[in-house]
Design a protein around this motif. Structure first.
Motif, PDB file in Angstrom:
ATOM      1  N   THR A  13       0.855  -1.190   0.000  1.00 48.78           N
ATOM      2  CA  THR A  13       0.000   0.000   0.000  1.00 48.78           C
ATOM      3  C   THR A  13       0.887   1.235   0.000  1.00 48.78           C
ATOM      4  O   THR A  13       1.493   1.572   1.014  1.00 48.78           O
ATOM      5  CB  THR A  13      -0.947   0.004   1.212  1.00 48.78           C
ATOM      6  N   VAL A  14       0.932   1.908  -1.138  1.00 47.26           N
ATOM      7  CA  VAL A  14       1.885   2.998  -1.312  1.00 47.26           C
ATOM      8  C   VAL A  14       1.209   4.368  -1.461  1.00 47.26           C
ATOM      9  O   VAL A  14       1.818   5.315  -1.945  1.00 47.26           O
ATOM     10  CB  VAL A  14       2.826   2.731  -2.506  1.00 47.26           C
ATOM     11  N   THR A  15      -0.043   4.473  -1.017  1.00 50.75           N
ATOM     12  CA  THR A  15      -0.720   5.766  -0.998  1.00 50.75           C
ATOM     13  C   THR A  15      -1.433   5.934   0.331  1.00 50.75           C
ATOM     14  O   THR A  15      -1.903   4.964   0.922  1.00 50.75           O
ATOM     15  CB  THR A  15      -1.760   5.893  -2.138  1.00 50.75           C
ATOM     16  N   GLY A  16      -1.496   7.165   0.814  1.00 51.54           N
ATOM     17  CA  GLY A  16      -2.237   7.475   2.021  1.00 51.54           C
ATOM     18  C   GLY A  16      -1.492   7.268   3.315  1.00 51.54           C
ATOM     19  O   GLY A  16      -2.034   7.484   4.388  1.00 51.54           O
ATOM     20  N   GLY A  17      -0.226   6.856   3.242  1.00 51.76           N
ATOM     21  CA  GLY A  17       0.541   6.595   4.451  1.00 51.76           C
ATOM     22  C   GLY A  17       1.460   7.741   4.820  1.00 51.76           C
ATOM     23  O   GLY A  17       1.550   8.749   4.127  1.00 51.76           O
ATOM     24  N   ALA A  18       2.177   7.575   5.919  1.00 49.00           N
ATOM     25  CA  ALA A  18       3.003   8.637   6.491  1.00 49.00           C
ATOM     26  C   ALA A  18       4.472   8.572   6.087  1.00 49.00           C
ATOM     27  O   ALA A  18       5.237   9.461   6.424  1.00 49.00           O
ATOM     28  CB  ALA A  18       2.914   8.563   8.019  1.00 49.00           C
ATOM     29  N   VAL A  19       4.871   7.536   5.355  1.00 48.80           N
ATOM     30  CA  VAL A  19       6.291   7.265   5.148  1.00 48.80           C
ATOM     31  C   VAL A  19       6.694   7.428   3.680  1.00 48.80           C
ATOM     32  O   VAL A  19       5.975   7.003   2.783  1.00 48.80           O
ATOM     33  CB  VAL A  19       6.619   5.837   5.628  1.00 48.80           C
ATOM     34  N   SER A  20       7.876   8.040   3.455  1.00 46.02           N
ATOM     35  CA  SER A  20       8.464   8.102   2.117  1.00 46.02           C
ATOM     36  C   SER A  20       9.719   7.237   2.093  1.00 46.02           C
ATOM     37  O   SER A  20      10.346   7.010   3.122  1.00 46.02           O
ATOM     38  CB  SER A  20       8.795   9.542   1.733  1.00 46.02           C
ATOM     39  N   VAL A  21      10.075   6.771   0.916  1.00 38.37           N
ATOM     40  CA  VAL A  21      11.163   5.804   0.770  1.00 38.37           C
ATOM     41  C   VAL A  21      12.302   6.399  -0.051  1.00 38.37           C
ATOM     42  O   VAL A  21      12.082   6.899  -1.157  1.00 38.37           O
ATOM     43  CB  VAL A  21      10.650   4.514   0.087  1.00 38.37           C
ATOM     44  N   LEU A  22      13.516   6.325   0.481  1.00 43.44           N
ATOM     45  CA  LEU A  22      14.707   6.763  -0.233  1.00 43.44           C
ATOM     46  C   LEU A  22      15.325   5.604  -1.004  1.00 43.44           C
ATOM     47  O   LEU A  22      15.680   5.732  -2.165  1.00 43.44           O
ATOM     48  CB  LEU A  22      15.743   7.343   0.734  1.00 43.44           C
ATOM     49  N   SER A  23      15.483   4.458  -0.328  1.00 45.43           N
ATOM     50  CA  SER A  23      16.111   3.312  -0.977  1.00 45.43           C
ATOM     51  C   SER A  23      15.506   2.022  -0.442  1.00 45.43           C
ATOM     52  O   SER A  23      14.952   1.989   0.652  1.00 45.43           O
ATOM     53  CB  SER A  23      17.628   3.321  -0.742  1.00 45.43           C
ATOM     54  N   ILE A  24      15.621   0.976  -1.255  1.00 41.07           N
ATOM     55  CA  ILE A  24      15.067  -0.329  -0.910  1.00 41.07           C
ATOM     56  C   ILE A  24      16.162  -1.367  -1.048  1.00 41.07           C
ATOM     57  O   ILE A  24      16.868  -1.406  -2.069  1.00 41.07           O
ATOM     58  CB  ILE A  24      13.885  -0.684  -1.838  1.00 41.07           C
ATOM     59  N   ASN A  25      16.328  -2.189  -0.025  1.00 36.99           N
ATOM     60  CA  ASN A  25      17.264  -3.308  -0.078  1.00 36.99           C
ATOM     61  C   ASN A  25      16.428  -4.582  -0.131  1.00 36.99           C
ATOM     62  O   ASN A  25      16.011  -5.099   0.912  1.00 36.99           O
ATOM     63  CB  ASN A  25      18.183  -3.295   1.144  1.00 36.99           C
ATOM     64  N   SER A  26      16.176  -5.067  -1.343  1.00 41.38           N
ATOM     65  CA  SER A  26      15.308  -6.236  -1.490  1.00 41.38           C
ATOM     66  C   SER A  26      15.964  -7.511  -0.957  1.00 41.38           C
ATOM     67  O   SER A  26      15.269  -8.454  -0.597  1.00 41.38           O
ATOM     68  CB  SER A  26      14.890  -6.422  -2.949  1.00 41.38           C
TER      69      SER A  26
END
Length: 139
Positions: free
Chosen positions: A111-124
Motif C-alpha cells: 500500500t503505497v498511498t495514504g501513508g506517512a512514510v516516504s522511501v529513499l532506498s530499498i534493499n530487497s
C-alpha cells in the motif's frame, strides 16, 4: 517479528530527541521500534495511515501507568525499516505515501498511498527500506 524502525541519522546532524514524559495507554503493550502516536496524553500504537509521533525505544509490558521513552519523529530523521506485503508496482525509491504494517513495526510495501512514510532506498535482499516520516504528528 520485525525489528521495528531503527534511527539511522539526521540530515542536520542532530541527535535523536527522546521523550520520556508520556505513559503507555493502560493495558497496551509496545515493542522497541514500534511507530506510535499520542492520544489523550498517552502513547499508543499508530494505525497504518496515522500521523506518527515517534518510535518506542524499548519494549513496554501491558499494565497500568507504564512509563515509555520514544524517539520523536522529526524533520530530517532517517530510519531503517523492514517491509512486508507483496510490493506494489509503485513501491520504488521516491514513493511518498507508504502505510505502516498492522504491527506498527514495519511498512506495508503493498500500500503505497495514504501513508506517512516516504522511501529513499530499498534493499530487497534484506527486505528493508531507508525511510523518512513525512506525516508527523508534531510537525
Amino acid at each position: 517479528m520485525p525489528q521495528g524502525f531503527s534511527y539511522v541519522y539526521n540530515d542536520y546532524g542532530k541527535d535523536p530527541t527522546r521523550i520520556t514524559e508520556f505513559l503507555m495507554t493502560d493495558n497496551e503493550a509496545g515493542y522497541a521500534g514500534e511507530a506510535v502516536k499520542i492520544v489523550s496524553g498517552r502513547v499508543t500504537k499508530a494505525a497504518p495511515t496515522d500521523p506518527i509521533a515517534g518510535f518506542l525505544t524499548s519494549n513496554v509490558e501491558a499494565g497500568t501507568d507504564k512509563e515509555t521513552e520514544i524517539i520523536l519523529a522529526r524533520e530530517g530523521d532517517w530510519y531503517e525499516a523492514a517491509y512486508s506485503g507483496t510490493p506494489a508496482a509503485g513501491f520504488v525509491p521516491g514513493v511518498a505515501g507508504v502505510v505502516l504494517a498492522a504491527d506498527g513495526l514495519s511498512i506495508n510495501a503493498a500500500t503505497v498511498t495514504g501513508g506517512a512514510v516516504s522511501v529513499l532506498s530499498i534493499n530487497s535482499n534484506k527486505g528493508t527500506a531507508r525511510v523518512k516520516v513525512k506525516n508527523r504528528q508534531f510537525s
